[in-house]
Scaffold this active site. Sequence first.
Site, mmCIF file in Angstrom:
data_model
loop_
_atom_site.group_PDB
_atom_site.id
_atom_site.type_symbol
_atom_site.label_atom_id
_atom_site.label_comp_id
_atom_site.label_asym_id
_atom_site.label_seq_id
_atom_site.Cartn_x
_atom_site.Cartn_y
_atom_site.Cartn_z
ATOM 1 N N LYS A 92 -17.828 0.011 -35.149
ATOM 2 C CA LYS A 92 -18.314 -1.056 -34.265
ATOM 3 C C LYS A 92 -17.505 -1.025 -32.977
ATOM 4 C CE LYS A 92 -19.112 -6.105 -34.524
ATOM 5 N NZ LYS A 92 -18.867 -7.302 -35.348
ATOM 6 N N SER A 133 -23.068 -9.899 -36.111
ATOM 7 C CA SER A 133 -22.979 -9.113 -34.892
ATOM 8 C C SER A 133 -22.806 -7.619 -35.126
ATOM 9 C CB SER A 133 -21.830 -9.622 -34.036
ATOM 10 O OG SER A 133 -20.596 -9.413 -34.708
ATOM 11 N N SER A 145 -20.576 -11.692 -39.708
ATOM 12 C CA SER A 145 -21.016 -10.557 -38.893
ATOM 13 C C SER A 145 -21.048 -9.208 -39.599
ATOM 14 C CB SER A 145 -20.151 -10.438 -37.640
ATOM 15 O OG SER A 145 -20.549 -11.389 -36.697
#
Lengths: 488, 99
Positions: free
Chosen positions: A80, A155, A179
Site C-alpha cells: 500500500k 482504504s 481499512s
Amino acid sequence: MAIIDWDAYDTAQKVQSGEVSALECVDAALERIASWDSVIGAFLHVDAEGAREKARIMDSTMTREAKAALPLAGVPVAIKDNMVTTDMPTTAASQILKGFRSPYNATVVERLVRAGAILVGKTNLDEFAMGSSTEHSAYKVTRNPWDTERVPGGSSGGSAAAVAARMVPFALGSDTGGSIRLPASYCGVLGIKPTYGRVSRYGLIAYASSLDQIGPLTRSVRDAAKILHIIAGKDPRDATSIDASSVSSEVGPVQIQNVRIGLPEEYFGDGMDSRVRDKIDNVLEQLRSMGARLVPISLPHTRYAIATYYLIAPAEASSNLSRYDGVRYGQRVVGQDLVSMYESTRAKGFGHEVKHRILLGTHALSAGYYDAYYLKAQKVRTLIRQDFENAFKQVDLIVTPTVPDLPFKLGEREQDPLQMYLTDIFTVTTNLAGIPGLSQPIGLADGLPVGLQWMGPPLAEDLILSAAGRLESALTLPQWPMLGGLDR
Amino acid sequence: MSLTNKEVQHVARLARLAILPPEIAEATGTLGRVLDYINLLNELDTEHVLPTTHVVPLLTTWREDRVEPSLPPQVAVQNGPEVLSQMFVVPKILDGGAG
C-alpha cells in the site's frame, strides 16, 4: 494451476525447490498486472525492471540452501502506497507527496525483503488512508475485480483488488478503522488487523497513531500466518511496538469444540443486508455442526463506536498531517510569506476528504471544545474497550459480519460522508479496543464476496488464525478467488 | 446545527488551510451534520470514566544515549522543495509575516 493461482506459501516452496525460478514468478505477476490493471487500477506504481532484476539476482547468485532459508523466496508482493520505500515513489495517494522518494524503507518492507519477497509495486488507497472505498485517491479509481462497477472497499482497496485479481499472492495494507478488513471482505480475500503494537509502524505514513496497524491481505489462512509471523515483532524504531512472543508461522490445530464463540447481538440487528445475513447464518450453522459453542453476548457500546472514531481519528490526523507544510518534502506553493506558503501548499495539496478531517480534528481539539469532543471520545473509548474485556471473560473469540452489506457502486456514497463512515461500523471497534480482527471470505451472494470477521483478545492472533483455518478447510468455496466476471 | 461558518474559518486558520467562501459553506454543512451525529455520545454519562489515551499500557521507552547510524545530511534533505547548503529555504519570517 498457473503460477498466479498459487498462494505465497506454494510460490516460495516451488522457488526453494527449484521447480520455478523467482523470475518466472515475478514475470507471471507482471504479466497479470499488464493485462488487467488498466481495468482494475490497483497500482499507483509498478517497478517491472527493478523487480525482474532482483529476481534475476536471486536466481543467479543464490544456492538452493540459501533460498531455503528465505521463507518468501521469490514471492512477488505489493505494498500500500502509505508505506515508504526507497526503490519506488511513496505518495499516500495525495498530491502533496507527488514526487516524494523516501530515503529509507519502512520496517515491514525491510522484513519482507529480508525474507526473500520481491516488491513489484505500490497500491492505490484513499488519500492518507482516509476512506472506505478508495474513491478518495488523488490519482485513480480502483475497481472491484468481482464487479468493476463497484468499489473494492477502502482504504487498502488497491492491495485487496491486486490480491483478488491474482496480480500478486499477497499485499500489505494498513487498518485504522477497518481499512484492511473492509476491502478484504468486499474483494473476497483474507485480511488481518493485528493487535495494536504487534507490527512496527516505522515508515507507515501516520493517519491516527493510536489506531493504525499494518497487516497482510492474502488468499489463504496459512499465508496470513506466515506473513504476519515475518512482519511482527518489537522494533526499536517504533516505541509503541510490543515485545510479545511472535505469531506462529504455521496455522496450529484447534479443537473447535473447545472454542467458545461469542455472537454480539449488536452486530446482528437491523440494517444488515439480508443476503449477507443468509451467508453468515449458513457459516454459523456450519461452525455449530463442527462442534463450536456459539454464545450470545452483548457489546452494549457498539452504537457509539463510529462517533468515537470520528473524533479520535481526525484529531490525531490533524496533528499528524501538520507536517505537510511545503518545507521539507512534497509539493510547495510559493507564498508571499511563510504562513501563506503553508496555507496555499496545504489547500492545493490535500484533497477534499482530507481537508474535512483536518478541520473536524482541529475543531475537536480546539480551545473550548476539547472536553466536549476529544476527551469525551477518549472516555467512550474506555467503555468500548471494557465491553470487549467483559466479553472475553465469557468467550474465546467473537464472530460478526465484517461489513453489513455488499460492495456498493462507484459514486454511490460519495455525496454522503456520514453514510460512507457508517460502512465501517463493524470494524472500527477493534481499532478502538486495540484487539486483533480478521476478515475471512465465506462465499458469494449475488456474485459478490461476503466476509466473516473474527475478533479476539489482545495477542490472540494464533487462535484466530487456527479457527479461521479450521473454517477454511470446511468451506466449499468457488475456485477461490477468481476474477469475478472478467476472463482469465 | 453544531457548527457555524465563522467557526470553520477559525479552525481553517488554526489548521493553516487556505479556504475559499464556497468551501467554508460546504464544510460547515457537511461537518455540522457529522457533529450532529457525534452528539450521540452525550447520551452517555462518562463523568467517572477514565479516558483511554493508549490501548496497551506503555511505560516510557528508554535507550542508551548513543549515536546510531543515521541518514547523511544530503540524503535527509533530498526531498526539500528548496535546499541550500543542506538547509531548507523558506520565505522570510521576520518582516511582514502574518504569523
